[in-house]
Scaffold this motif. Structure first.
Motif, short mmCIF file in Angstrom:
data_model
loop_
_atom_site.label_atom_id
_atom_site.label_comp_id
_atom_site.label_asym_id
_atom_site.label_seq_id
_atom_site.Cartn_x
_atom_site.Cartn_y
_atom_site.Cartn_z
N SER A 1 20.79 41.01 12.69
CA SER A 1 21.10 42.51 12.69
C SER A 1 22.23 42.67 13.90
O SER A 1 23.00 43.33 13.91
CB SER A 1 19.96 43.67 13.19
N ALA A 2 21.97 41.94 15.07
CA ALA A 2 23.26 41.95 15.82
C ALA A 2 24.56 41.67 15.80
O ALA A 2 25.45 42.23 15.90
CB ALA A 2 22.78 40.98 17.28
N ARG A 3 24.66 40.67 14.79
CA ARG A 3 25.93 40.24 14.18
C ARG A 3 26.46 41.37 13.05
O ARG A 3 27.50 41.56 13.41
CB ARG A 3 25.64 38.75 13.30
N SER A 4 25.60 41.86 12.50
CA SER A 4 25.92 42.83 11.67
C SER A 4 26.50 44.03 12.25
O SER A 4 27.35 44.93 11.89
CB SER A 4 24.70 43.39 10.79
N VAL A 5 25.81 44.60 13.48
CA VAL A 5 26.09 45.40 14.21
C VAL A 5 27.61 45.20 14.93
O VAL A 5 28.64 46.21 14.77
CB VAL A 5 25.14 45.83 15.42
N HIS A 6 27.76 43.89 15.34
CA HIS A 6 29.07 43.49 15.70
C HIS A 6 30.18 43.63 14.58
O HIS A 6 31.33 44.17 14.98
CB HIS A 6 28.98 42.09 16.16
N GLU A 7 29.81 43.39 13.52
CA GLU A 7 30.76 43.47 12.14
C GLU A 7 31.08 44.82 11.93
O GLU A 7 32.16 45.38 11.55
CB GLU A 7 30.27 42.74 11.02
N ALA A 8 29.88 45.84 12.37
CA ALA A 8 30.14 47.24 11.92
C ALA A 8 31.11 48.05 12.88
O ALA A 8 31.45 49.18 12.79
CB ALA A 8 29.05 47.86 11.52
N LEU A 9 31.06 47.39 14.26
CA LEU A 9 31.85 48.12 15.52
C LEU A 9 33.26 47.73 15.16
O LEU A 9 33.68 46.59 15.24
CB LEU A 9 31.47 47.72 16.71
N PRO A 10 34.30 48.82 15.52
CA PRO A 10 35.58 48.62 15.51
C PRO A 10 36.37 47.60 16.47
O PRO A 10 37.38 47.06 16.11
CB PRO A 10 36.25 49.81 15.33
N HIS A 11 35.71 47.75 17.68
CA HIS A 11 36.12 46.97 18.69
C HIS A 11 35.13 46.06 19.42
O HIS A 11 34.49 46.89 20.42
CB HIS A 11 36.82 47.92 19.90
N SER A 12 34.77 45.05 19.01
CA SER A 12 33.41 44.39 19.41
C SER A 12 33.83 42.84 19.66
O SER A 12 34.54 42.20 19.15
CB SER A 12 32.55 44.86 18.55
N ARG A 13 32.89 42.54 20.74
CA ARG A 13 32.93 40.96 20.97
C ARG A 13 31.48 40.65 20.81
O ARG A 13 30.50 41.58 21.07
CB ARG A 13 33.34 40.65 22.46
N PHE A 14 31.26 39.63 20.28
CA PHE A 14 29.91 38.86 19.96
C PHE A 14 29.56 37.54 20.77
O PHE A 14 30.30 36.76 20.83
CB PHE A 14 29.55 38.75 18.45
#
Length: 236
Positions: free
Chosen positions: A193-206
């Motif tokens: 889910s952390a990766r999915s959250v990252h992908e759903a955020l427009p300006h994100s670093r994972f």
């Protein structure tokens, strides 16, 4: 360990930034009447709490959150102005896992039977220590906050119901940059889910940390802090 305290070892490393690490209502702060709060009101209540904090300070802070606090931080950033969001394993369930999730129901059954300690143990086994502990009872006897956790059993139940009800949007309408963190030794569903959250955020670093569990910021601050510091420096 209370949610706010997960970040205590990290915050001194980013002292040049205005950081807000909210203490969840009911976990060290007062609730007017926690028994009247339903699961579907928990997230809304906590977003309002964060919003009130931010509106009473000057400028736009960096908002930190861990687990359910990470979910709260991200959702709060949709309605308040923040400089950035840092979330460690935000408590959002992947669709496949959420459809089968029954932690809240198992906890509710145990609470109805008067088994408060057993109810909270199910949460610890599934979320905090999914890798397993050889002698959980012995470990808990040495855990300073265990009595407080048992006392908060109903709030933990409501929190888990709220997580099971939450749906990850296709895209978050958040303008602030975000840092999403996870560890390989935490629950697999939270890593996903952390990766999915990252992908759903427009300006994100994972960033994923090898060998670090769900308690990452407190468990490995010497590794988490440099990643947070680098993110905050580069976003300027």
């Amino acid at each position: 360990m209370a949610p706010q305290e997960y970040w205590d070892p990290v915050i001194p490393h980013v002292s040049e930034h205005d950081a807000i690490v909210p203490q969840r209502p009911g976990f060290g702060t007062c609730l007017d009447d926690p028994t009247t709060t339903s699961a579907d009101e928990v997230l809304e209540r906590e977003i309002e709490y964060v919003q009130a904090l931010i509106e009473n300070i000057d400028g736009n802070p960096v908002l930190f959150g861990h687990s359910f606090g990470g979910l709260t931080a991200i959702e709060a950033a949709r309605v308040v102005d923040v400089d950035a969001v840092v979330a460690y394993e935000p408590a959002i369930l992947p669709d496949g896992f959420r459809e089968q999730a029954d932690l809240a129901e198992r906890m509710a059954t145990l609470l109805k039977e008067g088994e408060r300690e057993e109810a909270v143990k199910r949460y610890i086994e599934q979320v905090l220590h999914p890798e397993g502990i050889d002698d959980l009872d012995a470990w808990l006897s040495e855990w300073p906050v265990w009595p407080d956790c048992v006392g908060l059993a109903e709030e933990v139940l409501r929190m888990n119901r709220a997580v099971e009800q939450y749906r990850l949007p296709d895209q978050f309408d958040i303008g602030a940059p975000a840092l999403v963190l996870t560890g390989t030794d935490g629950p697999d569903f939270l890593r996903e889910s952390a990766r999915s959250v990252h992908e759903a955020l427009p300006h994100s670093r994972f960033v994923e940390f090898d060998g670090v569990g769900h308690g990452g910021p407190a468990e490995a601050p010497e590794r988490i802090a440099p990643a947070v510091k680098s993110f905050l420096q580069q976003k300027r």
